[in-house]
Design a protein around this motif. Sequence first.
Motif, short mmCIF file in Angstrom:
data_model
loop_
_atom_site.label_atom_id
_atom_site.label_comp_id
_atom_site.label_asym_id
_atom_site.label_seq_id
_atom_site.Cartn_x
_atom_site.Cartn_y
_atom_site.Cartn_z
N TYR A 1 -5.81 1.53 -7.13
CA TYR A 1 -7.07 0.88 -7.49
C TYR A 1 -6.76 -0.45 -8.18
CZ TYR A 1 -8.87 5.58 -6.74
OH TYR A 1 -9.18 6.80 -6.18
N LEU A 2 -7.57 -1.44 -7.90
CA LEU A 2 -7.48 -2.74 -8.56
C LEU A 2 -8.65 -2.84 -9.54
CD1 LEU A 2 -6.67 -5.06 -5.51
CD2 LEU A 2 -5.10 -3.66 -6.90
N VAL A 3 -8.36 -3.19 -10.78
CA VAL A 3 -9.40 -3.21 -11.82
C VAL A 3 -9.52 -4.61 -12.39
CG1 VAL A 3 -10.19 -2.22 -14.00
CG2 VAL A 3 -8.87 -0.81 -12.39
N GLU A 4 -10.73 -5.13 -12.40
CA GLU A 4 -11.03 -6.42 -13.01
C GLU A 4 -11.81 -6.19 -14.30
OE1 GLU A 4 -11.55 -10.85 -12.81
OE2 GLU A 4 -10.06 -9.34 -12.31
N VAL B 1 -10.19 -9.25 -2.53
CA VAL B 1 -8.81 -8.98 -2.95
C VAL B 1 -8.42 -7.55 -2.56
CG1 VAL B 1 -7.28 -8.77 -4.95
CG2 VAL B 1 -8.95 -10.63 -4.85
N ILE B 2 -9.35 -6.61 -2.67
CA ILE B 2 -9.08 -5.23 -2.27
C ILE B 2 -8.66 -5.17 -0.81
CG2 ILE B 2 -10.12 -2.95 -1.90
CD1 ILE B 2 -11.94 -3.57 -4.32
N THR C 1 -7.42 -7.68 1.00
CA THR C 1 -6.16 -8.40 1.17
C THR C 1 -4.97 -7.55 0.73
OG1 THR C 1 -7.26 -10.53 0.84
CG2 THR C 1 -4.88 -10.48 0.57
N LYS C 2 -5.12 -6.87 -0.39
CA LYS C 2 -4.03 -6.07 -0.93
C LYS C 2 -3.95 -4.68 -0.29
CE LYS C 2 -2.74 -8.89 -4.32
NZ LYS C 2 -1.36 -9.46 -4.46
N ARG C 3 -4.93 -4.37 0.55
CA ARG C 3 -5.00 -3.05 1.20
C ARG C 3 -5.00 -1.92 0.16
NH1 ARG C 3 -4.49 -3.59 6.60
NH2 ARG C 3 -3.57 -5.52 7.39
N ALA C 4 -5.73 -2.15 -0.92
CA ALA C 4 -5.86 -1.13 -1.96
C ALA C 4 -6.88 -0.08 -1.54
CB ALA C 4 -6.28 -1.77 -3.28
N THR C 5 -6.83 1.07 -2.20
CA THR C 5 -7.78 2.14 -1.89
C THR C 5 -9.20 1.74 -2.28
OG1 THR C 5 -6.01 3.73 -2.38
CG2 THR C 5 -8.27 4.59 -2.22
N VAL D 1 -20.83 -1.21 -0.33
CA VAL D 1 -19.40 -0.83 -0.23
C VAL D 1 -19.09 0.18 -1.33
CG1 VAL D 1 -18.67 -2.99 0.86
CG2 VAL D 1 -18.79 -2.85 -1.63
N GLN D 2 -19.99 1.11 -1.56
CA GLN D 2 -19.90 1.97 -2.74
C GLN D 2 -18.66 2.84 -2.79
OE1 GLN D 2 -22.91 5.22 -2.64
NE2 GLN D 2 -23.63 4.21 -0.78
N HIS D 3 -18.02 3.11 -1.66
CA HIS D 3 -16.82 3.95 -1.69
C HIS D 3 -15.56 3.13 -1.98
CE1 HIS D 3 -19.16 7.33 -0.41
NE2 HIS D 3 -19.56 6.71 0.69
N GLN D 4 -15.68 1.82 -1.95
CA GLN D 4 -14.51 0.97 -2.20
C GLN D 4 -14.63 0.14 -3.47
OE1 GLN D 4 -14.24 -0.82 2.01
NE2 GLN D 4 -12.11 -0.60 1.37
N LEU D 5 -15.79 0.14 -4.09
CA LEU D 5 -15.97 -0.70 -5.26
C LEU D 5 -16.91 -0.03 -6.25
CD1 LEU D 5 -15.19 -3.47 -6.40
CD2 LEU D 5 -17.21 -4.43 -5.29
N HIS D 6 -16.50 0.00 -7.52
CA HIS D 6 -17.28 0.66 -8.56
C HIS D 6 -17.54 -0.31 -9.70
CE1 HIS D 6 -16.35 4.41 -6.45
NE2 HIS D 6 -15.11 3.96 -6.38
N LEU D 7 -18.73 -0.23 -10.29
CA LEU D 7 -19.12 -1.10 -11.39
C LEU D 7 -19.33 -0.25 -12.65
CD1 LEU D 7 -21.75 -3.38 -9.57
CD2 LEU D 7 -19.24 -3.67 -9.74
#
Length: 389
Positions: free
Chosen positions: A310-313, A334-335, A337-341, A362-368
């Motif tokens: 996971y990538l976290v900002e 970025v997710i 590009t980086k092929r992150a989950t 894109v709720q399964h790939q990005l969380h707020l």
Amino acid sequence: MTADDRRLSPFTSFLPQELLEGFVGRSQELHTLRGAFLSGVRGIQAVGEGGSGKTLLARVFAERYTEYFPGGTCVAASSWAESPETFFRRVLDVPRQGAWLFVVDAAEYLDEKGIQRLRDALTHDIQLRLLVTSRQPLPLGPDFQLLAIEGLSRPDFEELLRLRTAFVHGQIDEYLVETLFNMAGGSPHMADLAVAAVQQRVVASWAELFDHLRSFEVPGILGPDGRPIDSQSEECKKIIIDVTTANNEIMRLLQKEPDLAWSLPPRKFEEIVAEILDKQGYEIELTPASGDGGFDIFAARQDGLGKFLYLVECKRYVPPNKVGVEIVRALYGVIQTKRATAGAIVSTSFFTAGAKDFQREVQHQLHLHDYLVLQKWINDFPITRMNAD
């Protein structure tokens, strides 16, 4: 506000349209500010406790009365990544045509040099009008008029709740309004947090919300003797600003006063989020402090299906500033590009409607995760107790 003012600093604050349209009460305070500036007063400091609404009042004033400031307006908080002197030079040394307004928010974090810089600016620039907000009166001198900001009145508090359509768990009733008003002391910020908690299903009921708020009922930071530390004392300021403070101690302070998250340096906020995720079972790696490539933390977890990255900002914003859709879109790119989950954005504020709409796509790939979720994480964080010597 001119285009030049918008480029002054990434920490310059802008008022979201929904907050401007949903602003409640404060007619007397707005009238006082307008009358004071029209009568020739050039400096005003609005003083009130945290959550009293002084920040929003100042920003609404700047937005509504632009015709009185042909030279433009600039609104900024005092918790900058750059030094106050650098920022003041970029703001105060810009030539202006006509009277202009500079709103300095959270001025209690200015040092003596910063306060002196404001006094000098008011003396040397006859076109400047200063509106300063702080939690206690500052030694700005006789040229500044003091305006005390208290909580909303009972009718205005109820109107704010109605306007925010908070009552999704049943009809509005006198007991509910009275209970929340008494707990919040008329604080509009507390009302907004309560509304968001219910609407976003952070809590399941008003009863649960009241229990949650009671856990933060005692204000301030407690010292080693168990007594409150003056929030304006040098001891308290050192606790907030010193980035070498142990993360456990910072977390303990945040559990006592969650709003201190807004005063953390951005890098320390990233470290705190990393610490929380580590305790939640993730393998953590922080990206470099600069040039992070669009995110701040790598978080990996192994389970029966494999290893997930996971990538976290982290966005340390001060309300009413919200994280916009452009930031959410950028992390999603970025997710890919980086092929992150998947990825997540953790903020000390909230997200715009556009940001939440995009996330749903894109709720399964990005969380707020907003301020309320962060509060729960902090409150649930297992503090390691130090052994007595």
